[in-house]
Design an enzyme around this catalytic site. Structure first.
Site, PDB file in Angstrom:
ATOM      1  N   TYR A 282     -12.349  -2.501   1.457  1.00  0.00           N
ATOM      2  CA  TYR A 282     -11.888  -1.151   1.796  1.00  0.00           C
ATOM      3  C   TYR A 282     -11.426  -0.414   0.554  1.00  0.00           C
ATOM      4  O   TYR A 282     -11.012  -1.007  -0.444  1.00  0.00           O
ATOM      5  CB  TYR A 282     -10.775  -1.189   2.840  1.00  0.00           C
ATOM      6  CG  TYR A 282      -9.416  -1.640   2.337  1.00  0.00           C
ATOM      7  CD1 TYR A 282      -8.496  -0.719   1.822  1.00  0.00           C
ATOM      8  CD2 TYR A 282      -9.035  -2.983   2.385  1.00  0.00           C
ATOM      9  CE1 TYR A 282      -7.249  -1.121   1.380  1.00  0.00           C
ATOM     10  CE2 TYR A 282      -7.789  -3.392   1.949  1.00  0.00           C
ATOM     11  CZ  TYR A 282      -6.899  -2.463   1.446  1.00  0.00           C
ATOM     12  OH  TYR A 282      -5.661  -2.864   0.997  1.00  0.00           O
ATOM     13  N   CYS A 283     -11.512   0.913   0.610  1.00  0.00           N
ATOM     14  CA  CYS A 283     -11.002   1.789  -0.447  1.00  0.00           C
ATOM     15  C   CYS A 283     -10.583   3.095   0.223  1.00  0.00           C
ATOM     16  O   CYS A 283     -10.523   3.174   1.445  1.00  0.00           O
ATOM     17  CB  CYS A 283     -12.044   2.013  -1.542  1.00  0.00           C
ATOM     18  SG  CYS A 283     -13.590   2.753  -0.960  1.00  0.00           S
ATOM     19  N   THR A 284     -10.280   4.115  -0.546  1.00  0.00           N
ATOM     20  CA  THR A 284      -9.734   5.352   0.021  1.00  0.00           C
ATOM     21  C   THR A 284     -10.714   6.067   0.941  1.00  0.00           C
ATOM     22  O   THR A 284     -10.388   6.404   2.077  1.00  0.00           O
ATOM     23  CB  THR A 284      -9.299   6.300  -1.099  1.00  0.00           C
ATOM     24  OG1 THR A 284      -8.370   5.633  -1.951  1.00  0.00           O
ATOM     25  CG2 THR A 284      -8.640   7.551  -0.522  1.00  0.00           C
ATOM     26  N   VAL A 311      -9.891   4.273   4.120  1.00  0.00           N
ATOM     27  CA  VAL A 311      -8.567   4.275   4.743  1.00  0.00           C
ATOM     28  C   VAL A 311      -8.254   5.624   5.382  1.00  0.00           C
ATOM     29  O   VAL A 311      -7.644   5.691   6.454  1.00  0.00           O
ATOM     30  CB  VAL A 311      -7.488   3.913   3.707  1.00  0.00           C
ATOM     31  CG1 VAL A 311      -6.106   3.938   4.356  1.00  0.00           C
ATOM     32  CG2 VAL A 311      -7.760   2.547   3.098  1.00  0.00           C
TER      33      VAL A 311
END
Length: 448
Positions: A282-284, A311
């Site tokens: 996951y990342c932004t 996210v």
């Protein structure tokens, strides 16, 4: 070449326009040629060739076209506007990026938008702010193109002002910065990227796999690895429970799964079974995971999953389930609580704390294992980084109120005696350009 004080542009087009070139004081790093930069301080039709000028000279623009106000400034009135920040990306083949940029420039010329919009042969990556009517107009225009018709767009509040200083529309070799570039990666081949999971699927998968942590604490026995593909300082203000802090401060240096055990014992992908272990990334917003998953795929990792939309999309759809803290963002806001993406999580996320219209909050962290002052290791009361007051350092760091005062807004004792020291900022504020403080000191200096 650098222009000041207004925002600047540098392009490779030749259509003449009524632009007057005047000298200006040097104000920082040089411009790059063939980089389109728009703002509300320059002509909305940037088609002047700059390459003929010597890079040792300093210049600024004063536009005399009819769309400008006094001194060549654009006539945008931001007062009372409802500002938002928009983020999206898409990996898609673009045959002629320069022609594509021309189309975007033509549409954006009359819109009050600032930010970063990068295009190349592999697609587009955009982060920008503006009044909602302008920001959404660009989205709708882009979705009119079949290549972007189903674009996943992320939106968040922008504190009733721009979150970026100017607009860059640029043909950039890499849509994200990664060591060695990304043009050689198979980003246009979906099977080579991680399988995207909807926020609800991600939430369910995390819940189903939580028991693995207790049953098998070592990586070799786990059926999954939760991989935060961001920077360590982003993890410091918010992350999914169970995700280890990434030991990297710049995505371009990310190397999970690329080194052997002797070289990187802290690598979370060391000793995992590449055939059987699920890697949940996951990342932004999702783009870093899409990029890095192709790297891992080429290294033999089979079961790669990514959080669709990152996210920000998860917080909007699922709230704070399995998430703790705020979300770091790469603009002037620096950090946003979950309430900025989903009004329904205000009570759960911040309790009785007051959340303003920008989604800011003096939230006290509920997880004491993170959100620590970089200087004294005490718990910080506000999940937001600050820049070191030393201009030549400018490091992003978390700091408690006491250390801000003791070190005059600096990140360490060495920076306190730096020659270009900016004043201490209290609360949610960002530093202005250096010339603002330099000129103020010159004006206040005693006459001799």
């Amino acid at each position: 070449m650098r222009v000041s004080p207004a925002a600047t542009l540098s392009v490779s087009l030749t259509t003449p326009l009524p632009i007057t070139l005047t000298k200006a004081r040097f104000s920082g790093e040089p411009l790059r040629l063939k980089q389109y930069v728009l703002s509300n301080q320059i002509c909305s039709r940037p088609k002047h060739l700059l390459s003929e000028f010597k890079p040792t000279r300093r210049w600024t623009f004063s536009c005399k076209c009819r769309n400008r106000g006094r001194n060549g400034y654009a006539k945008f009135d931001d007062e009372g506007e409802d500002f938002i920040v928009v983020n999206f990306y898409r990996f898609v083949s673009i045959g002629d990026p320069e022609a594509e940029i021309e189309k975007h420039l033509s549409f954006l010329k009359d819109l009050n938008i600032r930010g970063r919009i990068y295009l190349n042969e592999q697609g587009i990556n955009a982060q920008y702010s503006g009044p909602s009517k302008d920001a959404l107009a660009y989205v709708e225009w882009l979705k009119g193109d079949d290549r972007f018709s189903d674009l996943l767009v992320q939106m968040s509040p922008a504190m009733n002002r721009h979150a970026f200083p100017k607009l860059k529309l640029q043909n950039k070799p890499s849509l994200v910065q990664y060591e060695g570039g990304i043009s050689h990666l198979p980003l246009l081949d979906p099977p080579m990227r991680a399988k995207p999971l909807e926020p609800s699927e991600w939430k369910r998968k995390l819940k189903d796999l939580t028991d693995d942590d207790e049953a098998s604490p070592s990586n070799s026995g786990k059926s999954y690895i939760l991989l935060d593909v961001r920077n360590g300082y982003e993890w410091d203000v918010g992350h999914f429970r169970g995700a280890h802090r990434p030991e990297v401060d710049c995505f371009r240096n990310t190397s999970f799964g690329l080194s052997d055990e002797k070289e990187a014992p802290s690598d979370p992908l060391i000793n995992v079974d590449k055939e059987k272990t699920d890697i949940l990334m996951y990342c932004t917003g999702g783009i870093r995971c899409d990029v890095y998953s192709t790297v891992l795929r080429q290294r033999g990792f089979k079961n790669l999953y990514t959080l669709k939309g990152g996210v920000s999309h998860y917080l909007k759809e699922e709230g704070t389930a399995e998430w703790v803290g705020n979300l770091f963002v790469f603009d002037s806001r620096l950090s946003l609580p979950p309430a900025a993406y989903n009004d329904n999580v205000v009570d759960k996320a911040v309790g009785d704390n007051v959340v303003d219209e920008a989604g800011r909050t003096p939230q006290t962290p509920v997880d004491t294992s993170f959100a620590r002052c970089y200087l004294c290791n005490s718990q910080v009361q506000e999940l937001r980084h600050r820049n070191c007051a030393n201009l030549d350092c400018n490091r992003l760091f978390l700091c408690c109120a006491e250390c801000v005062v003791d070190l005059k807004g600096c990140c360490c004792s060495d920076c306190i005696s730096a020659p270009r020291l900016r004043p201490v900022l209290h609360g949610v504020k960002r530093y202005e350009k250096w010339h603002v403080y330099r000129d103020s000191e010159e004006q206040n200096a005693p006459l001799v």
